[in-house]
Structure formats: C-alpha cells, structure tokens
Design an enzyme around this catalytic site. Structure first.
Site, PDB file in Angstrom:
ATOM      1  N   GLU A   1      -5.329   4.165  -1.220  1.00  0.00           N
ATOM      2  CA  GLU A   1      -5.191   2.650  -1.807  1.00  0.00           C
ATOM      3  C   GLU A   1      -6.250   2.167  -0.957  1.00  0.00           C
ATOM      4  O   GLU A   1      -6.220   0.607  -0.876  1.00  0.00           O
ATOM      5  CB  GLU A   1      -3.904   1.995  -1.786  1.00  0.00           C
ATOM      6  CG  GLU A   1      -2.969   2.501  -2.685  1.00  0.00           C
ATOM      7  CD  GLU A   1      -1.832   1.802  -2.758  1.00  0.00           C
ATOM      8  OE1 GLU A   1      -1.609   1.258  -4.040  1.00  0.00           O
ATOM      9  OE2 GLU A   1      -1.256   1.181  -1.962  1.00  0.00           O
TER      10      GLU A   1
ATOM     11  N   HIS B   1       5.203  -4.085  -6.810  1.00  0.00           N
ATOM     12  CA  HIS B   1       4.585  -3.158  -5.793  1.00  0.00           C
ATOM     13  C   HIS B   1       4.288  -3.675  -4.458  1.00  0.00           C
ATOM     14  O   HIS B   1       4.934  -3.215  -3.554  1.00  0.00           O
ATOM     15  CB  HIS B   1       3.322  -2.798  -6.546  1.00  0.00           C
ATOM     16  CG  HIS B   1       2.291  -2.175  -5.419  1.00  0.00           C
ATOM     17  ND1 HIS B   1       1.394  -1.262  -5.989  1.00  0.00           N
ATOM     18  CD2 HIS B   1       2.150  -1.717  -4.245  1.00  0.00           C
ATOM     19  CE1 HIS B   1       0.840  -0.539  -5.028  1.00  0.00           C
ATOM     20  NE2 HIS B   1       1.356  -0.762  -3.859  1.00  0.00           N
TER      21      HIS B   1
ATOM     22  N   HIS C   1      -2.382  -4.757   3.324  1.00  0.00           N
ATOM     23  CA  HIS C   1      -1.455  -4.180   2.127  1.00  0.00           C
ATOM     24  C   HIS C   1      -0.341  -3.937   2.424  1.00  0.00           C
ATOM     25  O   HIS C   1       0.031  -3.114   3.272  1.00  0.00           O
ATOM     26  CB  HIS C   1      -2.177  -3.251   1.180  1.00  0.00           C
ATOM     27  CG  HIS C   1      -1.361  -2.641   0.246  1.00  0.00           C
ATOM     28  ND1 HIS C   1      -0.853  -3.655  -0.895  1.00  0.00           N
ATOM     29  CD2 HIS C   1      -0.921  -1.409   0.050  1.00  0.00           C
ATOM     30  CE1 HIS C   1      -0.192  -2.699  -1.575  1.00  0.00           C
ATOM     31  NE2 HIS C   1      -0.224  -1.654  -1.288  1.00  0.00           N
TER      32      HIS C   1
ATOM     33  N   HIS D   1       4.412  -4.137   1.724  1.00  0.00           N
ATOM     34  CA  HIS D   1       5.432  -3.915   0.803  1.00  0.00           C
ATOM     35  C   HIS D   1       6.491  -4.720   1.452  1.00  0.00           C
ATOM     36  O   HIS D   1       7.928  -4.114   1.286  1.00  0.00           O
ATOM     37  CB  HIS D   1       5.997  -2.621   0.407  1.00  0.00           C
ATOM     38  CG  HIS D   1       4.603  -1.806   0.088  1.00  0.00           C
ATOM     39  ND1 HIS D   1       4.162  -0.755   0.989  1.00  0.00           N
ATOM     40  CD2 HIS D   1       3.900  -1.479  -1.129  1.00  0.00           C
ATOM     41  CE1 HIS D   1       3.187  -0.184   0.647  1.00  0.00           C
ATOM     42  NE2 HIS D   1       2.725  -0.768  -0.622  1.00  0.00           N
TER      43      HIS D   1
END
Lengths: 273, 273, 273, 273
Positions: free
Chosen positions: A78, A166, A97, A99
């Site tokens: 990613e 996501h 990034h 979660h």
C-alpha cells in the site's frame, strides 16, 4: 523539521514507535517521511509491523513508490498511499496510514468526524473515501497508483481522510506535526463516540476550529507532546538506538550505510501491504 | 504449517501465549493442533489455564477426544469441540475455543457478526449455535460427542461459530491462520459493537469480503502479524523456551519425551473443562 | 477451604491481591474470612487500601465486628457488612465488599443483573439494597450494626447483593469460590452492559443457570482460575511472602505473632471505612 | 496540608505524578499549589508535560500569574486559570486543569455531571463554563486574566467547573483533597456515562451528597487513597526523589535553591499552554 537526513530518519522511527505505543499502529499501518534533500523521494520501512522497524529497514522510494535502488526487501503493497499524497501535496512531508480503533467506527458507520475539543482542532475537515465507489469490489488494499491518486484527491487540501471500512491516511508538514495530529485525531474520534452515546454533540465553531488548530500545531505544543510520548516510548523499552547516521557526513561512512542500500544486486521488490 | 512435530507443538504453545496476551484467552479456553503426521489425532494441553501450558503439558487425543496413551493428566471436559471439528473438517488443522469479551456481546444479544473492516474479512460468515436448541437445559459445557458434533454441524463449511451465551469456536488450516482469524475476528467484533453504538453499520460487500479475506490469509500477512505478536509475547515474558523436541529424531530421545507419555500406568483421564 | 489458620490467612491476602490486580478493588473495599476454628469470629485487614494489606495487618473481630483483643489499629468503619453477613449465614466463610466499575452502572441505573454467559451463572440471583429506604439520607457508609443487618437481609439466601449508588457485597463458602464469583460476576456485568448497548439481551434459562452455576463452583474450575490469577499476581509483583504463620503451632511462636495482637494495651479501635 | 514548603512542593510533584499515572493528565494539563507562607503566590511547573515536572521545574507566580522573580523558563499560557481561582477563593490552596477522557464527553455533550456513587459525592455541584459565551471565537486557551476571572466566576463557590469543548478545572483546600476529588470526579463521570448507556440514572439525593461528600474528604479517607496511589506511582517508576528542600532552612542553602530562582537575569517569561 530537522534538515539533517540522519536526524529525520531517526525521527521517523521515533514517530513510528510513538504511534505504536499510543495504540494507533499495530501489526499493520506504516509511516513515511519525504527526503528533506529530494522532494521526489521518500523513506518508509520495508514490509513488517511498523513497531519493529529500525533505520536499517528503511528504503527510499520515488513518488511512483518504486525503490530508487534495487532492493531485496519486500515492500508495503500500500505504499502508493504515501507516494500519491506526496505527489499531490508538495507541502506534505510526512504521512501515516493506520487502522486505529478510535477512528474505525466512523469508517464503518459513515458518521462524520468533527472537532469536539480544543486539541482535536488539529484534524481539520475529515473527508471520506470509498475505494468501492471508483474501483468496485477489490481486496480493499490501495495498491495501484490510480487507487492512491484517487485517495489523494479525496484528501484534497485537508490533512486526514477516512477510508470506508478500512482506516485513515493522515498527512503533516513534518513528523512531529503528523504525530500530534494523528494521536489527537484519534482522541477526538474516541471522545466524539462517547458524546454520541450521550445523545448530543456540540462541536467547535468554524472560527474556534481554525484558530485553535493553528495554535496547537505550533512547535511549543507539538514538542511538549512529543517529549512526553518519547518518555513513554523509553519506559516501554521501545526507544531506537541512535545508531543511525547522525549527519550526512557520518552517513557516508561505510559502517553506517543503511542495509537497504547494501544490496544493489537484484531488484526483486516484492509487494506486501 | 511446519511439518516437523517439534516445531508444530512449539507453535501451538506460542499461539496459545499470543491469544492469552491479546486477551482472547484467560483462565479458560483452549487451543489445539492436528498431528501433522496423523490426521486421526490432535494435541491439546492438559486441563489448566491455557497461558500456563508448556509443551510437556500436551496430550495427544484421537478424534473421539480420548488419549492415545493412558495419562494421569486431567483433560479438558470440552475437548470434543476440537475432536468433532477435526472429524467433520479434514482441511482444519487447528482449533481454538474461547470466551473473548469482544465476541460475547454477540453471543448474548444474538446480533450477527459481519465483516466491517478489511482485516475482519478473514472471519467469513459466522453462524450461531445454541446448545439449548438440541439438548435443552445443560451445564452449558460441550462435553458429549453428540454436543461437539452438533456444534461442528453448525460451523458447517465456515471458520467461526458463535455459541449462544457461551463463546466461540474458531478453525484454521494452520496455527498462524487460526491465530490471525481469531485476533482479527475479535477486533472486527469490537469495532462492530462501536459502530452499532453509532447507530449505523456499513459492512463489506460479499465481493469485498471474499477477495479481502483470501488475500489477508496469505503468509506475508499472517506472518507479519505473527512476528509482531511474538515480540509482544516476548516483552510480556511469556515466550516459551524452545525446549521442546526440535525434530522428530530429538523427540524420540527419552529425555525429551513428553510427560504425558511417561505415565502409561493408569488411565484415569479425568474430565474437566 | 484450608483448615490451617496460617494457610487461610495467607489465602485471604492472596485473594485480596487477586481482586486488586483484577481491578475489582482499588483504594477502597475489603475482603474477610471467617476463622476456620471459631465460627464466631472473622479476620479482616486494618483500615487501608486492600492491596497493601499483609498478614500482619489482619485483625480478628467477633460477629458484632469488634476486635477480640484490644488493638491500636484503625478499623474499617464498614466492617459490619462482614459481621452481619457471617451472623445471618452460617455457611458463608468469606465476604468481599467492593465498588468495581463493572457492577456500579447497575447500582446507578437500577437495571437487574442476570447471568448472560456460562461463567456468569455463579452469581445466582442478585437482589438490590438501598440504604436510603430504611435509613433515609446518610453518609452512605454501612457502619451501624442495623445497617449491616439490613443489608444481610436483602442478600437473603443469595450470594451477591447490589448496594444502590454504592457497590456490592459478595459472599462465598470459601475464599476461592468467593474470588471466582466476584471476578466472573464483574465480567458478567460488563458483558451484560455491552449486550444492553446492542439493544437485546438473552440470558441463561433458570435451568441453565442452576446447572451451570453449580458446576463452575466445583474445585477444578475455581482452582484453575485461581492458579491463573496467582500467576498474574506474581507477574505484577504483588504476591505476598509466605511469612505468615504456617500452622497454629508456628503462629504461637513469638516471632510470628500477628502485630495486631502485640498491642493489648489500649482499645482505641478507631473507625474507618 | 503540610506547612513546610519543601514538603508542600514535594507533595505537588507527587500529586502531579498520581494524576498522570491515573490517566487524568497526559501531555497537557497542570497542577498548582498556593504558597503556604504567602497567600498571594502559588507554585506551578514551567511549561512541559506535567508528568515530567521535577521540583526544580517549579516557578512561583503571583496571583496575576506573573513570576515573582525573573525566569527564563517558558510558562504555561493557561496559568491564569490557577491565579484567578486563587484570587477569587481564599480557601482554595490547590488547583488542577485537565482534559481527562472521563469528563470530556460531558464537556462535549453538555450533559450535567451529578454524583452517582458515594465516592463521587466529593465533586459537589459541577457548573459549566463556555469561553465562547463571553469571548466569542478564540483559540480556546484561557490566557487572558479576564478569561481566567470569567472561569473563576463560573466555578463560583463550587469545586469543579467543566469547560465546554475543552476540559475541567478542579479546586481543593489542599493537594490530597484536590487529588481525591479529581480522581473520583473522573470515576463518577465514567460511571455516569455507563449508566446513561443503560438508559436510566439515579443520582445521590441532595442530603446524601452533602453528608457523603463531607465524610469522604476527611483525612482518613483521602490519605488511604493517597497511599494507595503513591504505591502505584512507585511501581510505575514515577516517584520523585525527595531531593527537594526538606525545610525552609534547607531550602535556603544555595545547593538546594530552585533552578527557577537561579536565573534572575532576564525576564523573558515566554508563554505557553
């Protein structure tokens, strides 16, 4: 942000450990920093749980998210999240990034994140992005350049974008600002969820959000939090050794060369998220 | 999955410690693995809190969940959960039964667990089983073969089954997949509960769930998480010594024989959950 | 329960540390045990945070909750909770009063606690008691014998009673049963709160509750949990040294006499909760 | 409260560490104490995360929140919260400003905090203050004397005031009372949020609140909790060395003078929150 490359890479690892220690990152997620001497490239760990990354695990990628030098390291699949945001936003020098459990309920419910306490003002407006809208059913990873570019468009001129079902991508002009925005963005989201359970939410006025967000991102505030988080990283036994190159001169010495650059042989840049 | 028995048993203990450290297991619950050299038997700890189990506490049971060799160890009374799932599902090589607080609210409320973020896709469809339906009022433990078989039927071709007012049983083709599915299944459940509190839930589409679940169960992803969890097990002082048989050859040496096999005298396989 | 006094008192301290480590007790609350050799007296710590209590801090009180021997120790002002329950319930040999965050929401909302998972069955029916009903506005501490007796009447033949806007009192036939019921009673309450947030609660049937509760209170189950909690108490550095009298003979030796009995001079048994 | 200045300053640091360890304070917030020998001044740390403060970081400010002696230390920009409360309330000797996650949902939702369990009675009535009402859009920091005075007026004769979309200010007649009220005020808020989720809240009657609050603030109760929290601060490795001046005589010795007083040169009292 420090201009010295060794310092910047050390700070990248520290930021990553802070975000892991603050439960923003776990086995997944990644943090990157733009090369202070070359706006066309950025540094990011090879594929692994971010908390485990050392300076020797860093690779330098161009804005198409391909390694500048051949490497045998497996790369995050990613990584285009980072490259495409750097491409679209010249003023952005650091990206994460993640979660985090604080923001995921919003990614699932579709409720908007608004600033609800002064420190939360640093998030700014938080748009949504749904990979499904443009790309239909996928494996939900942002692996193609066009997927990363689509995400970067959704981010627009803002600093946080929620990825439906996501996670989130967060940007900053430097690593300390990024870390501050990410941690307090999560705290703002957690508090907002609690206020939702109370049945009523009063958010900051637009004027308050603007004035407060700008004020909180000044160095005295971000450094104060950084120093506090560093202390907790130290207590958790997570502080990286300052074995990274302390200066570019030092970095040039063979013994301090990053492992990532030691293997110019093959270019099997394996992909992973 | 490793084919070497010593490795597999070591991994069973590590998986158990990970699941304890991740708050999936507490004083109760248990993990098992099918014998890689004999599909008709499986290994599981003697009766005790799973976190405390060492390789020397393991016993080998046939698929009727009876010990292959006489043992004085007290056995888990609910071991038929494992045996009956192995019997019904030849492709399953690892099973956990747990009562994690993340999934129990669903066992109590009867709300369906659906995948709500990419990593949660690894759970697949999650059917319910209510022991009361077929067996009426019981002590709620799955101790009879027919109770275990009923549970295995409810699981069907899936990988997780919720036991009403009790807990969950999770299956995997190997221990790392099992651990990954169990941890992220719990995270998915916890996030779903939070989204329920937001008043709206958008789940993965069937296509997303299928593509994403398959992708996340590939070794790069499960190994990345495994290595991260192992690091945390190490930091918690829970990593088992690698004193188990390193190979079948080594395992054959008297000094390394499992305690469970040292007492062929009596067959008082006492039952316990 | 152990019949040896030294063992019983050691177990009292261990139980207290377990309940502190499991976040049931904090600065407040207290645990007691009936004298195994004299049903007309019980042991409890002097006034202090329960986690800090050592065997040398224990005092022996009669069932009117007055010290058998003069002591300079300050005593818990709410000790009548213990004395009055022992008076009313000859089969009870251990009592805890706590304010765990898992049960307090029920004390505040007035919602009934029902068993919602198998391990929660050990609580049995949970009546409410409101000090205000009989005694009007007070400082909310149960300090008068008649207040303790009123609470004991509300408990009736059961094992847990919720005190409105205050906390809970839990009883057991021995310390391990008490500890088990207290911890899993809290877990049951926490899970029930989560199911309430799901909007629907299915509880155990009366038949399930009876069969399951009785089964879970058998020694293999309570010991399995006890051993697990002891391991965690050890890891937290909270395990008391086994310096207490190992037997009554040993206890009679001067060097091992409990401090509480060393000061027969004055009888200033100061009161404190 | 101790009358010895060295003792008082040591207790200020301990109180701060307790509140950090209890998750009331994080990178932000601050605690102060009035000078026991001069009601016109108070002590507070220089600008930094409160957990990191040592006695040598303390500065003495007058009630206009300006340093008595020139200092190069950067000061908290929000120190007028403390000065203006001390000015308005002669009986107040200790103040904390915090953003604990337990109370922030109330600052956001505007729901009133009421006492819902006996220990929560120590908060007393909890008024709201909204900086926006009087000052319009600001950066939400309480930096001007008139802002601090406005907050102090909202506090009125009470002991806790909630700042909308920001946090809380809590006052006490001494540091132990302040610490007790702050911690149990947070616990009361957290429990109230949980009861709200149950759909019904029964609070203490006015009579109960008055009797119970007064009783819980007596030294046996506040000291019992203090000693417990100190033990946990010690276990967390956060206990400050008792290197502060042990008495005024000792404090007068050059080697023990506070660093804040060592730099009488310039008066660049930089502002920070």
């Amino acid at each position: 942000m420090a201009n010295d490359l060794g310092e910047v890479l050390h700070e990248l690892i520290v930021s990553t450990r802070i975000l892991a220690n603050q439960k923003v990152l776990d086995a997944f997620g990644h943090v990157s920093v733009r090369n202070p001497h070359n706006p066309k490239s950025y540094f990011i760990s090879r594929h692994q749980a971010p908390e485990l990354a050392e300076i020797s695990d860093l690779v330098e990628l161009n804005l198409d998210s391909e390694p500048l030098k051949p490497t045998e390291f497996r790369l995050y699949s990613e990584r285009v999240i980072h490259g495409e945001i750097y491409k679209a936003r010249p003023e952005v020098n650091a990206v994460v990034h993640h979660h985090a459990h604080a923001v995921l309920p919003f990614c699932i419910s579709g409720r908007e994140i608004v600033p609800v306490f002064h420190l939360g003002a640093v998030i700014g407006p938080v748009p949504f992005w749904d990979q499904r809208d443009e790309f239909g059913d996928t494996n939900m990873l942002v692996v193609k350049p066009e997927e990363g570019a689509s995400l970067a468009r959704a981010l627009g001129p803002h600093w946080t974008v929620l990825m439906r079902r996501h996670g989130a991508a967060v940007a900053g002009t430097n690593l300390r600002e990024l870390t501050f925005r990410t941690v307090f963005g999560c705290e703002n989201a957690a508090l907002l969820s609690q206020a939702i359970a109370h049945g009523h939410v009063d958010s900051l006025s637009p004027g308050e959000a603007k004035l407060t967000g700008a004020h909180q991102l000044r160095p005295p505030s971000t450094n104060r939090a950084w120093n506090y988080w560093v202390r907790h990283v130290e207590k958790a036994g997570l502080m990286p050794a300052r074995n990274g190159a302390k200066s570019r001169a030092a970095a040039a010495k063979p013994a301090k060369r990053k492992a990532a650059k030691k293997n110019p042989a093959k270019s099997k840049s394996k992909k992973r998220r």
